[in-house]
Scaffold this active site. Structure first.
Site, PDB file in Angstrom:
ATOM      1  N   ASP A  19       0.807  -1.226   0.000  1.00 43.99           N
ATOM      2  CA  ASP A  19       0.000   0.000   0.000  1.00 43.99           C
ATOM      3  C   ASP A  19       0.842   1.279   0.000  1.00 43.99           C
ATOM      4  OD1 ASP A  19      -2.187  -1.815   0.424  1.00 43.99           O
ATOM      5  OD2 ASP A  19      -1.798  -1.732   2.580  1.00 43.99           O
ATOM      6  N   GLU A 226     -11.556  -0.293  -3.677  1.00 46.96           N
ATOM      7  CA  GLU A 226     -10.779   0.278  -2.569  1.00 46.96           C
ATOM      8  C   GLU A 226      -9.577   1.031  -3.136  1.00 46.96           C
ATOM      9  OE1 GLU A 226      -9.472  -3.002  -0.155  1.00 46.96           O
ATOM     10  OE2 GLU A 226      -8.203  -3.846  -1.731  1.00 46.96           O
TER      11      GLU A 226
END
Length: 325
Positions: A19, A226
């Protein structure tokens, strides 16, 4: 100090990272990843395998320089309101302060977004005593616009609980919309001047096709899942995100930071591992995509590694699709 960064190679291999939120601060590239734990628990759709407890900050002077791990900059035990799962963070800078935005479950198991501050982009970061009021779900990403207004984008389905907030109240049994209904969009809020609270209530972003019709929930090649990220290029706002179940990074564009955003195409085809999550940053005169995959662990979904590659625009502003392998 670690190896020189190479395109499509892990930035670091001594810890598992995912991420990546990349920014240029003080003339250097700073990467704010999540830190995957090296454990062997089972996978599930709720994301229990993603049991992260702390954050590290990585930096490099440039793409010909070694990657530096600045060590642990924030830990779960230092965040009074949080119970577990420090998932994908982002960072921002305004008026002499660096801000780290992060999701975590509160003591009721509900994901919220917190913020921590530092005088250095390398941390350490001191968390606020409570989460941001009215915040929910996961994957915060902050854009400080040219007029110095700061917008926070967030939201993720399934383990990220976004579908449970369709009424603006947490509904633990809620499920997503029917396949033929408009897909759930990410949320955006204007941050306060001090960057510590929402100045406006979260607004759902509309993502539409070339005819202006909403992308539908059953359109898993294009619908939002997401990992939102917003950057600007030639006066356009680019909203990029993960499609989740189809494992792509895609993007949509708008003239307004609040949308609606018109779907344009695929940035990154699927990587090894279930999740895909990214950031886009300009350094000097080039643009770069930071992303992750599970190659360092040979395919374990929750043991990931951060990578980067150069990103190219076509003359019409569209982004060339990248194949990671």
């Amino acid at each position: 100090m670690h190896n020189l960064p190479k395109p499509h190679h892990p930035l670091v291999t001594h810890i598992f990272t995912a991420d990546p939120s990349a920014h240029v601060f003080e003339g250097k590239i700073y990467i704010y990843p999540s830190h995957d734990l090296d454990h062997d628990g089972p996978d599930n759709d709720n994301g229990d395998q993603y049991a992260m407890e702390d954050y590290h900050v990585l930096s490099m002077d440039g793409f010909e320089s070694p990657v530096i791990d600045h060590g642990q900059v924030l830990h779960l035990k230092d965040i009074p309101w949080a119970s577990k799962q420090l998932w994908a963070p982002d960072a921002a800078f305004k008026a002499g302060t660096y801000f780290l935005y992060f999701p975590a479950r509160d003591h009721d198991g509900i994901f919220r977004i917190g913020v921590a501050t530092s005088t250095s982009p390398a941390g350490p970061f001191l968390p606020q005593p409570s989460y941001i009021e009215e915040s929910f779900s996961i994957d915060p990403a902050v854009l400080v616009d040219d007029d110095n207004r700061a917008y926070i984008y967030f939201g993720g389905l399934w383990g990220g609980q976004l579908e449970k907030w369709q009424t603006s109240t947490f509904e633990p049994e809620a499920v997503g919309p029917a396949a033929e209904a408009p897909a759930i969009g990410p949320r955006v809020a204007l941050l306060s001047e001090d960057m510590l609270s929402f100045q406006t209530a979260p607004l759902e972003i509309s993502i539409v096709d070339e005819n202006g019709s909403p992308i539908l929930a059953g359109d898993e090649d294009r619908r939002y899942f997401e990992g939102p990220w917003v950057h600007k290029y030639n006066g356009w706002y680019y909203l990029s995100y993960s499609t989740g179940t189809t494992h792509k990074l895609v993007y949509a564009v708008s003239r307004n930071p609040l949308g609606p955003y018109t779907f344009k195409g695929t940035i990154l085809t699927p990587v090894m591992g279930w999740t895909t999550h990214h950031s886009i940053v300009q350094f000097e005169d080039k643009w770069y995509l930071f992303y992750h995959d599970s190659s360092l662990s040979e395919g374990v979904n929750h043991k990931r590694c951060v990578k980067y590659t150069e990103l190219h625009y076509n003359e019409d502003g569209t982004i060339r699709t990248i194949n990671p392998y």
